[in-house]
Design an enzyme around this catalytic site. Structure first.
Site, PDB file in Angstrom:
ATOM      1  N   GLU A 247     -14.658  40.524  86.532  1.00 52.01           N
ATOM      2  CA  GLU A 247     -15.046  41.752  85.827  1.00 52.01           C
ATOM      3  C   GLU A 247     -16.525  41.620  85.538  1.00 52.01           C
ATOM      4  OE1 GLU A 247     -16.322  43.859  83.723  1.00 52.01           O
ATOM      5  OE2 GLU A 247     -14.921  44.113  82.063  1.00 52.01           O
ATOM      6  N   CYS A 281     -18.992  46.446  78.646  1.00 51.56           N
ATOM      7  CA  CYS A 281     -19.072  46.630  80.104  1.00 51.56           C
ATOM      8  C   CYS A 281     -18.922  48.101  80.452  1.00 51.56           C
ATOM      9  CB  CYS A 281     -18.030  45.782  80.810  1.00 51.56           C
ATOM     10  SG  CYS A 281     -16.518  45.611  79.887  1.00 51.56           S
TER      11      CYS A 281
HETATM   12  O1  TXE Z   1     -23.297  36.137  81.468  1.00 55.34           O
HETATM   13  P1  TXE Z   1     -22.809  34.969  82.406  1.00 55.34           P
HETATM   14  P2  TXE Z   1     -24.327  36.151  80.283  1.00 55.34           P
HETATM   15  C1  TXE Z   1     -23.901  41.010  81.949  1.00 55.34           C
HETATM   16  C2  TXE Z   1     -25.001  41.602  81.076  1.00 55.34           C
HETATM   17  C3  TXE Z   1     -25.753  40.392  80.655  1.00 55.34           C
HETATM   18  C4  TXE Z   1     -25.602  39.459  81.833  1.00 55.34           C
HETATM   19  C5  TXE Z   1     -25.725  38.004  81.504  1.00 55.34           C
HETATM   20  O2  TXE Z   1     -25.796  42.444  81.869  1.00 55.34           O
HETATM   21  O3  TXE Z   1     -27.111  40.655  80.433  1.00 55.34           O
HETATM   22  O4  TXE Z   1     -24.296  39.714  82.303  1.00 55.34           O
HETATM   23  O5  TXE Z   1     -24.865  37.653  80.438  1.00 55.34           O
HETATM   24  C6  TXE Z   1     -19.984  31.194  82.015  1.00 55.34           C
HETATM   25  N1  TXE Z   1     -19.567  28.643  86.435  1.00 55.34           N
HETATM   26  N2  TXE Z   1     -22.650  40.919  81.241  1.00 55.34           N
HETATM   27  O6  TXE Z   1     -25.436  35.214  80.495  1.00 55.34           O
HETATM   28  O7  TXE Z   1     -23.879  34.011  82.760  1.00 55.34           O
HETATM   29  C7  TXE Z   1     -20.721  31.290  80.720  1.00 55.34           C
HETATM   30  O8  TXE Z   1     -20.717  30.052  80.054  1.00 55.34           O
HETATM   31  C8  TXE Z   1     -18.621  29.023  85.566  1.00 55.34           C
HETATM   32  C9  TXE Z   1     -21.630  41.834  81.650  1.00 55.34           C
HETATM   33  O9  TXE Z   1     -23.562  35.999  79.056  1.00 55.34           O
HETATM   34  O10 TXE Z   1     -22.139  35.663  83.528  1.00 55.34           O
HETATM   35  C10 TXE Z   1     -19.931  32.396  80.017  1.00 55.34           C
HETATM   36  O11 TXE Z   1     -18.739  31.868  79.458  1.00 55.34           O
HETATM   37  N3  TXE Z   1     -18.884  29.668  84.436  1.00 55.34           N
HETATM   38  C11 TXE Z   1     -20.296  41.344  81.224  1.00 55.34           C
HETATM   39  C12 TXE Z   1     -19.569  33.337  81.155  1.00 55.34           C
HETATM   40  O12 TXE Z   1     -19.695  32.550  82.338  1.00 55.34           O
HETATM   41  C13 TXE Z   1     -20.172  29.968  84.158  1.00 55.34           C
HETATM   42  C14 TXE Z   1     -20.201  40.866  79.824  1.00 55.34           C
HETATM   43  C15 TXE Z   1     -20.446  34.574  81.269  1.00 55.34           C
HETATM   44  O13 TXE Z   1     -21.759  34.175  81.476  1.00 55.34           O
HETATM   45  C16 TXE Z   1     -21.205  29.584  85.028  1.00 55.34           C
HETATM   46  C17 TXE Z   1     -21.322  40.011  79.483  1.00 55.34           C
HETATM   47  C18 TXE Z   1     -20.868  28.894  86.219  1.00 55.34           C
HETATM   48  N4  TXE Z   1     -21.775  28.527  87.121  1.00 55.34           N
HETATM   49  C19 TXE Z   1     -22.482  40.072  80.192  1.00 55.34           C
HETATM   50  N5  TXE Z   1     -22.381  30.008  84.505  1.00 55.34           N
HETATM   51  C20 TXE Z   1     -19.209  42.307  81.545  1.00 55.34           C
HETATM   52  N6  TXE Z   1     -18.530  42.074  82.659  1.00 55.34           N
HETATM   53  O14 TXE Z   1     -18.972  43.236  80.842  1.00 55.34           O
HETATM   54  C21 TXE Z   1     -22.083  30.629  83.342  1.00 55.34           C
HETATM   55  N7  TXE Z   1     -20.745  30.602  83.128  1.00 55.34           N
END
Ligand code: TXE
Length: 534
Positions: A247, A281
């Protein structure tokens, strides 16, 4: 102080993640930065307890989930304040948008998972005439790894966990490093409800811990986060052929036709763009309004926005809280600066709130925008509402679909037929007519995106089916005769096969009846061959 139960503790490690309240910058608490070894051990324990959990009856799973609901209700205020402290959102909003919807999801899947996953027969058409029947049976997958983001730190992982458990899986959650204490609270709730040890475990840490969970090869990964991290996870999961549900957020359009109730549309736009400080989201990230209504709608939106009270999340009068991280505020600042530089007009907001010390960005309404601007293309994930115009239905659809994302959308009109017609042409996983944003709260309906908004579904029967392995059981009730398509082949068999292609495969009973004499000829031939080989 948070009491951590059912969470895995780091063995001999000092590295910790510190959780701060984004409204005050005060420390909320700490959690371990768990290592790969910690995560592997958690997944192994999860696999071990799966053997017993998968044979637990639906009634017992349901009883425990309903107990967990009671645990949540008993601690609701405390949980809401913890969510608010870690994420910045108003605590009332934590109740409305996280706790209430997930309680509903819990009762729904506790009461209905057995029916939704019940064994059922499959209509197999003319094969039924040949004395065959087919059934579908759903088996749990095993260990489900859940990697959520920070924006709905309670409802997203908890809802996915309940669905996985009801389907017979065990779960390891790696909460976001911005909201680890809410993650640990989820583990505590399941422990208090009386779930067997290790059926739900929480491993805390940053992206490295998340990557370790993917590498530990659980049987499914449920991820919520950015497109970039989603791609990394999909690539890492592919090494073990681990299936993933992703998602990945959106750039959700709201289309307002001039015949809509503009008062309601303005209320919806303001809530849809600014609740949770725009960090949903399914936030409204682009508003397209019919040219003739732009002036009136904008006036109403700006007036309603200026009335919103922005403050710390622990107050009942707060409508807009702090944003979750400095990084997120900077993305918003970048996009707003880009709008300015490209000639758009900031009607209200457009800056950090000068009266508040934490990570508060004012709700911002922007006009004179178009789809070439960066803030109309990249996910902003903040309290911005850019407004653009259209003149025809086709143009509205084209502008809404002009995006790499497709999570949700909304269409506003008094014309029901137009509403449905336009909704079906929008490339998005959920489209509302005269409603906005909240359908993630309806656990009964599928949630997920088209295009770069993700793969697979959470919620609804479609989401439950992501958490099981379908097994087809096929029975021959007339197992007295050899099959016409078995060996040995012969001119008679080839003629029969032609008949299969022309008659049986047509799906027509009448045509298939005409094949019967040829079929009998073939069966006779096979029976003769069997006799000779004895
Ligand atoms: O997300 P990340 P972030 C979007 C929103 C935001 C951007 C970055 O635009 O500015 O994403 O947000 C874990 N392997 N959304 O930095 O990096 C991490 O620890 C496995 C949209 O928060 O995607 C966290 O638990 N896991 C979104 C999770 O992934 C990893 C909602 C999300 O982190 C990892 C939030 C890896 N290599 C932000 N790297 C929506 N879908 O609505 C990180 N994580």
């Amino acid at each position: 102080m948070i009491r951590v139960m059912n969470a895995v503790t780091s063995q001999g490690k000092n590295e910790e993640i510190v959780s701060y309240n984004p409204a005050t910058q005060a420390e909320v608490g700490r959690a371990s930065q768990m290592s790969s070894a910690d995560v592997n051990a958690a997944v192994e324990r999860s696999r071990a307890v799966f053997e017993n959990w998968k044979i637990t009856s639906f009634a017992e799973r349901s009883r425990l989930v309903m107990r967990a609901r009671e645990v949540i209700l008993a601690a609701m205020e405390e949980i809401a304040h913890l969510i608010s402290d870690e994420s910045g959102k108003p605590f009332g909003e934590a109740i409305a948008m996280e706790i209430a919807p997930v309680l509903d999801l819990m009762q729904y899947f506790a009461r209905n998972a057995e029916k939704l996953l019940g064994t059922s027969s499959i209509a197999i058409g003319l094969y039924g005439l040949l004395g065959r029947s087919s059934r579908i049976v759903y088996h749990p997958l095993g260990v489900v790894g859940i990697i959520p983001a920070w924006n709905y730190p309670f409802s997203i992982p908890l809802g996915e966990t309940v669905m996985a458990l009801m389907a017979g899986n065990t779960v390891v959650i790696k909460p976001s490093e911005l909201t680890p204490l809410v993650g640990l609270k989820i583990g505590e709730i399941f422990a208090k409800a009386g779930f067997p040890d290790d059926v739900v475990q929480v491993v805390t840490g940053d992206g490295r811990t998340g990557a370790a969970l993917v590498d530990a090869a659980p049987d499914k990964i449920m991820f919520t986060g950015s497109v970039a991290t989603g791609k990394k996870i999909a690539a890492a999961a592919a090494k073990n052929l681990t299936p993933v549900v992703l998602e990945l957020g959106g750039k959700d359009p709201m289309i307002v036709f001039a015949d809509a109730n503009l008062e309601l549309a303005a209320d919806a736009a303001v809530w849809g763009a600014f609740c949770n400080s725009g960090q949903s989201c399914s936030s409204v990230e682009r508003l397209y309004v019919e040219e003739s209504a732009v002036e009136e709608l904008t006036r109403k939106i700006v007036a309603k926005t200026r009335q919103l009270k922005q403050d710390k999340g622990d107050k009942e009068t707060t409508s807009i809280g702090a944003m979750s991280s400095e990084r997120q505020v900077q993305i918003v600042e970048d996009h707003v600066e880009d709008f300015r530089a490209a000639g758009a007009k900031i009607e209200t907001g457009g800056r950090r709130n000068p009266d508040l010390e934490g990570l508060f960005y004012e709700p911002t309404v922007i006009t004179n925008t178009n789809n070439d601007m960066r803030g109309m293309r990249e996910e902003t994930f903040g309290p911005t509402l850019p407004i653009a115009t259209f003149t025809t239905e086709d143009e509205a659809i084209r502008l809404a679909n002009d995006s790499e994302f497709g999570l949700t959308a909304s269409v506003w009109t008094r014309d029901a037929a137009k509403g449905k017609r336009v909704a079906q042409q929008i490339e998005a996983g959920s489209v509302c007519v005269n409603e906005v944003l909240y359908t993630h709260g309806i656990g009964q309906t599928p949630w997920g995106g088209f295009k770069n908004s993700g793969r697979g579904r959470t919620h609804g029967r479609e989401g439950l089916l992501e958490l099981v392995q379908p097994q087809h059981i096929h029975i021959n009730h007339l197992s007295l005769l050899p099959n016409a398509w078995w060996f040995p082949y012969s001119p008679i068999s080839v003629e029969t096969f032609r008949g299969f292609a022309h008659k049986f495969a047509s799906g027509s009973l009448i045509k298939t009846m005409a094949l019967m004499p040829q079929l009998f000829k073939r069966i006779k031939e096979l029976l003769k061959a069997n006799k000779q080989s004895r």
